[in-house]
Design a protein around this motif. Structure first.
Motif, PDB file in Angstrom:
ATOM      1  N   ILE A  67       0.834  -1.201   0.000  1.00  0.00           N
ATOM      2  CA  ILE A  67       0.000   0.000   0.000  1.00  0.00           C
ATOM      3  C   ILE A  67       0.871   1.254   0.000  1.00  0.00           C
ATOM      4  CG2 ILE A  67      -1.698   1.323   1.331  1.00  0.00           C
ATOM      5  CD1 ILE A  67      -2.791  -1.468   2.241  1.00  0.00           C
ATOM      6  N   ASP A  68       1.858   1.295   0.883  1.00  0.00           N
ATOM      7  CA  ASP A  68       2.784   2.432   0.948  1.00  0.00           C
ATOM      8  C   ASP A  68       4.198   1.856   1.074  1.00  0.00           C
ATOM      9  OD1 ASP A  68       4.265   4.712   1.417  1.00  0.00           O
ATOM     10  OD2 ASP A  68       2.995   5.457   3.040  1.00  0.00           O
ATOM     11  N   ALA A  69       4.782   1.552  -0.061  1.00  0.00           N
ATOM     12  CA  ALA A  69       6.082   0.864  -0.086  1.00  0.00           C
ATOM     13  C   ALA A  69       7.163   1.640   0.659  1.00  0.00           C
ATOM     14  CB  ALA A  69       6.513   0.606  -1.523  1.00  0.00           C
ATOM     15  N   ASP A  70       7.228   2.949   0.455  1.00  0.00           N
ATOM     16  CA  ASP A  70       8.279   3.745   1.100  1.00  0.00           C
ATOM     17  C   ASP A  70       8.174   3.680   2.624  1.00  0.00           C
ATOM     18  OD1 ASP A  70       9.326   4.441  -1.347  1.00  0.00           O
ATOM     19  OD2 ASP A  70       8.233   6.342  -1.456  1.00  0.00           O
ATOM     20  N   ALA A  71       6.955   3.792   3.148  1.00  0.00           N
ATOM     21  CA  ALA A  71       6.752   3.735   4.604  1.00  0.00           C
ATOM     22  C   ALA A  71       7.070   2.339   5.128  1.00  0.00           C
ATOM     23  CB  ALA A  71       5.315   4.117   4.965  1.00  0.00           C
ATOM     24  N   HIS A  72       6.659   1.322   4.383  1.00  0.00           N
ATOM     25  CA  HIS A  72       6.930  -0.064   4.793  1.00  0.00           C
ATOM     26  C   HIS A  72       8.437  -0.326   4.872  1.00  0.00           C
ATOM     27  CE1 HIS A  72       6.475  -4.445   4.973  1.00  0.00           C
ATOM     28  NE2 HIS A  72       7.458  -4.483   4.095  1.00  0.00           N
ATOM     29  N   ILE A  73       9.148   0.074   3.843  1.00  0.00           N
ATOM     30  CA  ILE A  73      10.593  -0.165   3.792  1.00  0.00           C
ATOM     31  C   ILE A  73      11.307   0.654   4.868  1.00  0.00           C
ATOM     32  CG2 ILE A  73      12.655   0.129   2.357  1.00  0.00           C
ATOM     33  CD1 ILE A  73      10.775  -0.578  -0.066  1.00  0.00           C
ATOM     34  N   ALA A  74      10.874   1.883   5.088  1.00  0.00           N
ATOM     35  CA  ALA A  74      11.478   2.713   6.141  1.00  0.00           C
ATOM     36  C   ALA A  74      11.275   2.072   7.510  1.00  0.00           C
ATOM     37  CB  ALA A  74      10.878   4.117   6.124  1.00  0.00           C
ATOM     38  N   GLU A  75      10.070   1.564   7.766  1.00  0.00           N
ATOM     39  CA  GLU A  75       9.784   0.900   9.047  1.00  0.00           C
ATOM     40  C   GLU A  75      10.634  -0.360   9.197  1.00  0.00           C
ATOM     41  OE1 GLU A  75       5.800  -0.114  11.646  1.00  0.00           O
ATOM     42  OE2 GLU A  75       5.654  -0.306   9.468  1.00  0.00           O
ATOM     43  N   MET A  76      10.801  -1.080   8.098  1.00  0.00           N
ATOM     44  CA  MET A  76      11.604  -2.300   8.116  1.00  0.00           C
ATOM     45  C   MET A  76      13.072  -1.964   8.406  1.00  0.00           C
ATOM     46  SD  MET A  76      11.103  -5.571   7.816  1.00  0.00           S
ATOM     47  CE  MET A  76       9.548  -5.716   6.980  1.00  0.00           C
ATOM     48  N   LYS A  77      13.592  -0.906   7.767  1.00  0.00           N
ATOM     49  CA  LYS A  77      14.991  -0.510   7.995  1.00  0.00           C
ATOM     50  C   LYS A  77      15.258  -0.203   9.464  1.00  0.00           C
ATOM     51  CE  LYS A  77      16.350   1.397   3.531  1.00  0.00           C
ATOM     52  NZ  LYS A  77      16.654   2.603   2.764  1.00  0.00           N
ATOM     53  N   LYS A  78      14.304   0.466  10.098  1.00  0.00           N
ATOM     54  CA  LYS A  78      14.469   0.842  11.507  1.00  0.00           C
ATOM     55  C   LYS A  78      14.367  -0.352  12.449  1.00  0.00           C
ATOM     56  CE  LYS A  78      12.451   5.431  11.006  1.00  0.00           C
ATOM     57  NZ  LYS A  78      11.265   6.239  11.308  1.00  0.00           N
ATOM     58  N   SER A  79      13.563  -1.337  12.087  1.00  0.00           N
ATOM     59  CA  SER A  79      13.218  -2.371  13.069  1.00  0.00           C
ATOM     60  C   SER A  79      13.837  -3.743  12.836  1.00  0.00           C
ATOM     61  CB  SER A  79      11.695  -2.522  13.123  1.00  0.00           C
ATOM     62  OG  SER A  79      11.205  -3.010  11.875  1.00  0.00           O
ATOM     63  N   LEU A  80      14.310  -4.031  11.646  1.00  0.00           N
ATOM     64  CA  LEU A  80      14.766  -5.383  11.329  1.00  0.00           C
ATOM     65  C   LEU A  80      15.990  -5.788  12.157  1.00  0.00           C
ATOM     66  CD1 LEU A  80      14.465  -7.927   9.556  1.00  0.00           C
ATOM     67  CD2 LEU A  80      15.950  -6.813   7.882  1.00  0.00           C
ATOM     68  N   VAL A  81      15.849  -6.891  12.861  1.00  0.00           N
ATOM     69  CA  VAL A  81      16.939  -7.467  13.651  1.00  0.00           C
ATOM     70  C   VAL A  81      16.994  -8.954  13.316  1.00  0.00           C
ATOM     71  CG1 VAL A  81      17.774  -7.982  15.972  1.00  0.00           C
ATOM     72  CG2 VAL A  81      16.611  -5.818  15.530  1.00  0.00           C
ATOM     73  N   MET A  82      18.188  -9.435  13.041  1.00  0.00           N
ATOM     74  CA  MET A  82      18.357 -10.855  12.740  1.00  0.00           C
ATOM     75  C   MET A  82      19.407 -11.463  13.655  1.00  0.00           C
ATOM     76  SD  MET A  82      18.134 -11.240   8.648  1.00  0.00           S
ATOM     77  CE  MET A  82      18.887  -9.729   8.134  1.00  0.00           C
ATOM     78  N   LYS A  83      19.130 -12.687  14.054  1.00  0.00           N
ATOM     79  CA  LYS A  83      20.091 -13.427  14.867  1.00  0.00           C
ATOM     80  C   LYS A  83      20.166 -14.841  14.304  1.00  0.00           C
ATOM     81  CE  LYS A  83      21.181 -15.107  19.441  1.00  0.00           C
ATOM     82  NZ  LYS A  83      20.743 -15.299  20.808  1.00  0.00           N
ATOM     83  N   THR A  84      21.348 -15.231  13.883  1.00  0.00           N
ATOM     84  CA  THR A  84      21.538 -16.580  13.384  1.00  0.00           C
ATOM     85  C   THR A  84      21.625 -17.521  14.576  1.00  0.00           C
ATOM     86  OG1 THR A  84      22.629 -15.803  11.391  1.00  0.00           O
ATOM     87  CG2 THR A  84      23.031 -18.092  12.022  1.00  0.00           C
ATOM     88  N   LEU A  85      20.712 -18.492  14.605  1.00  0.00           N
ATOM     89  CA  LEU A  85      20.641 -19.424  15.725  1.00  0.00           C
ATOM     90  C   LEU A  85      21.519 -20.646  15.516  1.00  0.00           C
ATOM     91  CD1 LEU A  85      16.785 -19.281  16.313  1.00  0.00           C
ATOM     92  CD2 LEU A  85      18.579 -17.955  17.449  1.00  0.00           C
ATOM     93  N   GLY A  86      21.751 -20.979  14.265  1.00  0.00           N
ATOM     94  CA  GLY A  86      22.588 -22.139  14.017  1.00  0.00           C
ATOM     95  C   GLY A  86      22.769 -22.412  12.537  1.00  0.00           C
TER      96      GLY A  86
END
Length: 190
Positions: A113-132
């Protein structure tokens, strides 16, 4: 300090060390899996495609053509072609496998719906942790990653399972490695 308390502290220390060393034993290919997932979540399709093995991209192009040919109605076929920015199914043959991957990704971005807002929110919040990491053999490693992010005002936590294969000397994402495989029993026994 009592014997029990000292023993307990030693056990805690050993558990902490073994936990830390387990994290240190991740297969080096996990970095490719993390980079790929980040690119996908941020809709960076040109970056993501460079991390995918050639065989998987070729198979994706074949799948896309078969999928378009099986569209139940002409209207659905035309909608799929429009999303992929093509006028006719024959246009697919003119594209490279990388172009097909990128166009499929861009179609996902178009649907937001609003790609720019979605991607901006994702950039701020995305955290990844490799478990194995689990090596299947010397050329295939499976990576388990916990992803946490926010989208549309909601928090998400997902477990991702990504397969990485060696293409020459470089680790690449396999889109096919997790597909079920069916073998003729006689062929396997020979």
């Amino acid at each position: 300090m009592t014997f029990f308390r000292r023993s307990f502290l030693i056990l805690l220390f050993l558990a902490a060390i073994s936990g830390a060393s387990a994290q240190g034993k991740l297969h080096a290919s996990y970095k490719v899996a993390e980079k790929y997932l980040k690119a996908i979540h941020l809709h960076q399709w040109n970056d993501a495609v460079e991390l995918v093995e050639t065989k998987s991209l070729d198979n994706l192009k074949k799948f896309q053509k078969a999928y378009l040919l099986k569209a139940p109605t002409m209207e659905e076929e035309q909608e799929l072609l429009r999303l992929l920015n093509m006028g006719d199914i024959s246009d697919l043959d003119k594209l490279t496998a990388k172009d097909v991957f990128i166009r499929r990704g861009q179609a996902k971005t178009k649907r937001l719906i609003d790609a720019d807002a979605h991607i901006a929110e994702m950039k701020k919040s995305l955290v990844m942790k490799t478990l194995g990491t689990v090596p299947e053999n010397s050329d295939t490693v499976h990576v388990v990653i916990r992803k946490e992010f926010a989208a549309q005002g909601k928090a998400f936590s997902e477990l991702a399972f990504v397969s990485v294969v060696k293409e020459g000397t470089v680790w690449k994402i396999s889109l096919d490695a997790q597909e079920p495989k069916v073998f003729n029993i006689k062929d396997k026994q020979e």
